[in-house]
Scaffold this active site. Structure first.
Site, short mmCIF file in Angstrom:
data_model
loop_
_atom_site.label_atom_id
_atom_site.label_comp_id
_atom_site.label_asym_id
_atom_site.label_seq_id
_atom_site.Cartn_x
_atom_site.Cartn_y
_atom_site.Cartn_z
CE LYS A 1 86.01 50.99 12.30
NZ LYS A 1 85.76 50.05 11.23
NE ARG B 1 87.10 52.79 7.13
CZ ARG B 1 86.59 51.88 6.30
NH1 ARG B 1 85.60 51.12 6.70
NH2 ARG B 1 87.08 51.73 5.09
N GLY C 1 77.57 47.95 11.28
CA GLY C 1 76.52 48.54 10.46
C GLY C 1 75.62 49.53 11.18
CG MET D 1 77.17 54.06 15.32
SD MET D 1 78.30 54.29 16.69
CE MET D 1 79.26 52.79 16.63
NE ARG E 1 84.11 43.86 12.87
CZ ARG E 1 83.23 44.70 12.36
NH1 ARG E 1 83.07 45.89 12.91
NH2 ARG E 1 82.50 44.37 11.32
CG HIS F 1 51.15 34.49 32.11
ND1 HIS F 1 50.69 33.64 31.13
CD2 HIS F 1 51.16 33.79 33.26
CE1 HIS F 1 50.41 32.46 31.67
NE2 HIS F 1 50.67 32.53 32.97
NE ARG G 1 56.91 28.39 38.08
CZ ARG G 1 57.71 28.88 37.12
NH1 ARG G 1 57.94 30.17 37.07
NH2 ARG G 1 58.28 28.09 36.24
NE ARG H 1 55.25 30.09 44.10
CZ ARG H 1 55.35 30.96 43.08
NH1 ARG H 1 56.19 31.97 43.14
NH2 ARG H 1 54.61 30.78 41.99
CD GLU I 1 56.98 36.14 47.02
OE1 GLU I 1 56.73 36.27 45.80
OE2 GLU I 1 56.66 35.14 47.68
CB SER J 1 64.06 30.71 47.37
OG SER J 1 64.13 30.74 45.98
N GLY K 1 62.63 35.61 45.38
CA GLY K 1 61.71 35.68 44.23
C GLY K 1 61.83 37.04 43.59
CB THR K 2 64.52 38.49 41.53
OG1 THR K 2 64.52 37.46 40.54
CG2 THR K 2 65.63 38.24 42.54
CG ASN K 3 60.05 36.89 38.32
OD1 ASN K 3 61.15 37.23 37.91
ND2 ASN K 3 59.47 35.77 37.97
CG ASP K 4 55.74 38.66 42.94
OD1 ASP K 4 55.50 39.09 41.79
OD2 ASP K 4 54.99 37.88 43.54
CB CYS L 1 63.61 30.74 42.50
SG CYS L 1 62.42 31.63 43.52
CE1 TYR M 1 68.12 27.91 44.64
CE2 TYR M 1 69.16 27.45 46.76
CZ TYR M 1 68.03 27.74 46.00
OH TYR M 1 66.80 27.87 46.63
#
Length: 893
Positions: free
Chosen positions: A31, A101, A110, A112, A357, A473, A579, A635, A763, A782, A784-787, A849, A869
């Protein structure tokens, strides 16, 4: 000495603020930077000053204490406004009034606080009445100020002031605020002051400087309001950015029939059409429009006629001023080269600009505006690609609820997977599948889901769970399937025995209709009309432009032909994660899987695996048929065996009959397989090492299916066989030998060879550290960023929802590490593995992945790291394509 106050208006040029637009926005907030810029390009902007975001950070860090230097800077800022307006702050004869403001660098509409008409007291209100010649206006402004200041600064009960206003109108027989006269406002001011003294214990503050500092502190303090924290968390805005405070001379839209106020967009923010869009009110202040206190009127004649509305538009009622305003619209859109959201006031016929804005817009509008502006030469194709928020595409990729439809909202959970779904309630996956086969739309309602629910989740139109977070999950699988999901709806009470769902005092039974909105977490009774996505026109054009500039490949996580087709239609360039365990849960084969697991020896396992081979081969054949000519990373079996085990007597009896052994024998075997921590137990490649026949069957199925497709289509798929949970080079060496052996057997039998790769999923932290050795045997990594996130942080993603929000709020993590990659920690392991893997094998293929493959911030990290990738769930493929393009543009600078 640090400068904290920057003036604008009245010919002040920059006042020492950065000339770079990004630096100015960071310092002055959006602003403040835009007010200064509008003033500099000659637009009518009331003069004022901005207290910088740096002061907000210092204010928060030092417990709400200001440096002494700020007092003098603010005093000079007020003097700047006084000089230009010819009015004096606190002067009883001709008072200067100001607005206070907020203004963060990222728009937070909205979230603040704002205070208007500041500078009024029992004396200055009389001066305002005389100088304006309008006593009613002056006392109306004073009652507005007391009400707003009491709410925002003194934090008194807002409802009590609203109630007093409504009673005053009712006592006088008035329906609207505009019917109130000066004597009515005077009486209400006296009542308001009484409420302040009653609730605050002190009289309403009369010293205008005390008022100013109270408002400044309140606006800074509102940065830490709960709603602001939630908004920042949802929109990934760092808490350390802070907000600026803008103090500006008041201009009044409530000075009679020649005054007005309004909010406008230079284009339609819903559709993107190039048509002025907005609302206005005669004789009103800004909050009257945005707060819905009065019903606003249409800005243009065309909009009024389209809506068949009677009150005159601004174009008709104030044609000359409207002409000025549209000239400003065109100037601002050309200047900022983007659709603008504008606030304006007309004071006795004179137009004033209060804000501009970049306007918030729907995904559909964002696409159209970007493409239209590029086609018109206002921006480049690359700028158009950079303009569209990749995550906003979710609005286009899933069904949404009709915004005009009525909603009977029962409760709200977490918006775990976007889109909307209506259907009958079912409480288990078998029923979901059965009712779907009968032609019903169903909503699967569970306390929480497990891998055994996969068929029910696939059958359902939507999923609702009482427990679980954004990466539970249910959430992860639902997003992969493109199913709307609301998770963690804590108000649910589910009784699976009686088939009843209780939400508060409402009770629904199986078969009742429910609607869920995975975009905002709402759970609604009954059926709410949905709108299907349209992926045509501007969407295709922008994706084409994005593909021109991105370097990263984009694949999909998919294991059914339907998911593969959806992903390919969305532009996926292969499968990054298939999977195979999801296939094992199919009703037709779970008994054979359990027979294999519970077998006492290798011969028993091979007997069961022989039953699974043709079905597994058909799985891969159907996938290869859709993805022919593209790489498909498969996998091999990964989850711990306990997930497949029988739980009920009837299930044990079914397996016993198939294996021709006693039920008690099987139960004893199941007990032997029990693990205390199966996530870190007998799973992944450890299954292949101890039971190589499992991976041999899967490898045979892969190569037989690939050869069959190569024979029938003339174009071979490119299988990439992924060995999961490798921690040592020797594990991968053993498993690769087994896969290669099966490949040679199949090639000899089929009389043809096809190209394939064998690699691993990284992983585990040890795998990252030993990546150089592992790359001696692995042809691709590859991540496996979850694990990898779970094992690096020592945090379970299924349970972390209980505390991760607090961790983010307290700055322990900048964002949920299961939603957006922990670049500092997990990212370091990925960089290390990539570097060591390439040092051993220069042409190693590197991808990601995990769920992070569909997150724009994580994709930007992948671009920086030089991965080949990313792989995302089917409905996130377009998001990944756009994010990859933006990451490439950002890296290019």
């Amino acid at each position: 000495m640090t400068q904290y106050v920057y003036r604008f208006g009245g010919g002040v040029d920059a006042d020492g603020a950065p000339t770079d637009s990004t630096e100015a926005r960071n310092l002055l907030g959006g602003k403040g930077a835009n007010l200064a810029e509008m003033a500099n390009i000659g637009l009518p902007v009331p003069p004022g000053f901005t207290i910088s975001t740096e002061m907000c950070t210092r204010f928060m860090n030092e417990g709400g204490v200001y440096p002494d230097s700020l007092t003098e800077e603010v005093k000079q800022g007020v003097a700047h406004i006084e000089k230009i307006t010819g009015k004096t702050f606190g002067d009883a004869a001709d008072p200067l009034l100001v607005s206070v403001r907020s203004g963060a660098r990222a728009s937070m509409p909205g979230m603040m606080d704002t205070v208007l008409n500041l500078g009024l007291n029992d004396e200055t209100v009389e001066g305002l009445a005389k100088t304006s010649g309008d006593e009613r206006f002056a006392w109306d402004s004073y009652r507005r100020f007391i009400q707003m200041y009491s709410d925002v600064v003194l934090q008194l009960d807002h409802d009590s002031f609203e109630e007093a206003l409504e009673i005053a109108k009712e006592d006088n027989g008035f329906f609207t605020d505009t019917e109130m006269e000066s004597q009515h406002w005077k009486a209400l001011v006296a009542e308001y002051k009484g409420l302040v003294e009653e609730q605050w214990g002190k009289p309403f503050p009369q010293d205008v400087n005390d008022q100013l500092w109270g408002a400044v502190s309140a606006v800074f303090g509102s940065w830490q309001a709960e709603r602001a924290k939630v908004y920042r968390r949802l929109n990934d805005i760092p808490a350390e950015w802070g907000t600026a405070v803008n103090v500006q001379a008041m201009v009044f839209g409530n000075m009679g029939e020649t005054s007005a106020t309004g909010v406008a967009f230079t284009r339609n923010p819903s559709t993107g059409d190039s048509a002025y869009y907005g609302e206005w009110l005669i004789n009103a202040q800004g909050e009257d429009v945005v707060a819905g206190i009065r019903t606003p009127q249409y800005l243009s004649k065309a909009a009024r006629e389209e809506a068949n509305a009677k009150p005159l538009s601004m174009e008709e009622a104030m044609s000359e001023t409207y002409g000025e305003l549209t000239n400003v619209f065109d100037l601002l859109e050309r200047h900022y080269r983007d659709m603008q959201d504008i606030e304006f006031t007309v004071e006795r016929g004179k137009l004033w600009m209060l804000q501009t804005r970049a306007g918030k817009r729907t995904a559909k509008a964002a696409l159209k505006i970007a493409v239209d502006m590029a086609n018109d030469g206002l921006i480049t194709e690359e700028e158009a690609v950079a303009r569209v928020d990749p995550m906003a595409l979710d609005q286009l990729l899933h069904p949404t609820l009709d915004p005009d439809a009525k909603r009977d909202v029962l409760t709200t959970g977490l918006p775990a997977s976007p889109g909307a779904a209506c259907g009958i309630i079912v409480f288990d996956s078998d029923t979901a599948e059965h009712r779907t086969e009968m032609g019903d739309d169903v909503i699967l309602v569970r306390v929480e889901t497990s891998p055994e629910d996969i068929h029910g989740m696939h059958a359902a139109k939507g999923i609702l769970t009482a427990r679980g977070g954004m990466t539970s999950h249910a959430a992860v699988v639902a997003r992969g399937m493109g199913r709307p999901c609301v998770s963690g709806a804590g108000g649910l009470s589910i009784n699976n025995e009686t088939k009843l769902l209780k939400i508060g005092d409402r009770e629904l039974k199986e078969g009742d209709t429910l609607t869920i909105d995975g975009s905002n977490g709402q759970v609604m009774a009954g059926r709410v009309k949905t709108i299907q996505p349209e992926l045509v026109g501007d969407f295709g054009v922008l994706m084409e432009w994005a593909d021109k500039v991105r370097r990263l490949g984009v694949r999909t996580n998919a294991e059914t032909p339907q998911d593969c087709k959806v992903a390919r239609d969305f532009g996926a360039e292969g499968i990054g994660l298939c999977r195979t365990e999801h296939m094992f849960f199919e009703t037709s084969r779970i008994t054979a899987v359990r027979q294999m697991i519970l077998a006492a020896n290798e011969a028993g396992r091979r007997e069961a695996l022989a039953k699974l081979l043709p079905e597994q081969r058909e799985d891969f054949r159907q996938i290869f048929e859709v993805m022919v000519g593209l790489p498909v990373t498969i996998r091999l079996l990964d989850p711990p065996l306990h997930e497949f085990l029988p739980h009920h007597q009837s299930e044990f009896e079914e397996v016993a009959a198939a294996a021709d052994v006693g039920v008690e024998t099987l139960k004893q075997r199941a007990n032997e397989l029990h693990e205390f921590n199966p996530m870190l137990g007998h799973r992944g490649c450890r299954l292949g090492v101890t039971y190589p026949e499992i991976y041999e069957m899967q490898a045979r199925a892969i190569f037989e299916a690939a050869c069959e497709i190569a024979e029938s289509s003339g174009e071979a798929p490119i299988p990439e066989v992924m060995i999961p949970l490798v921690a040592t080079a020797r594990e991968l060496e053993l498993m690769k030998d087994a896969v290669d052996r099966m490949a040679e057997e199949v090639f000899a039998e089929k009389g043809r060879r096809i190209e394939y790769l064998v690699g691993t999923m990284i992983e585990l932290p040890r795998a990252s550290l030993m990546a150089g050795k592992i790359a001696e045997h692995g042809e691709f990594f590859s991540f496996g960023t979850n694990d990898l996130t779970q094992t690096t942080l020592g945090v379970s993603r299924d349970d972390a929802g209980r505390f991760l929000t607090q961790y983010v709020d307290k700055g322990i993590f900048p964002r949920d590490p299961f939603v957006s990659l922990d670049v500092e920690g997990v990212g370091q392991l990925i960089e290390l593995a990539a570097e060591r893997g390439r040092a051993t094998r220069g042409d190693i293929k590197l991808g990601i992945c995990g769920e992070h493959g569909g997150d724009p911030a994580s994709i930007a990290f992948c671009e920086e790291t030089g991965l080949d990738y990313v792989s995302a769930s089917p409905y996130r493929v377009p998001i990944a394509r756009l994010a990859a393009a933006q990451a490439a543009l950002a890296k290019r600078g």
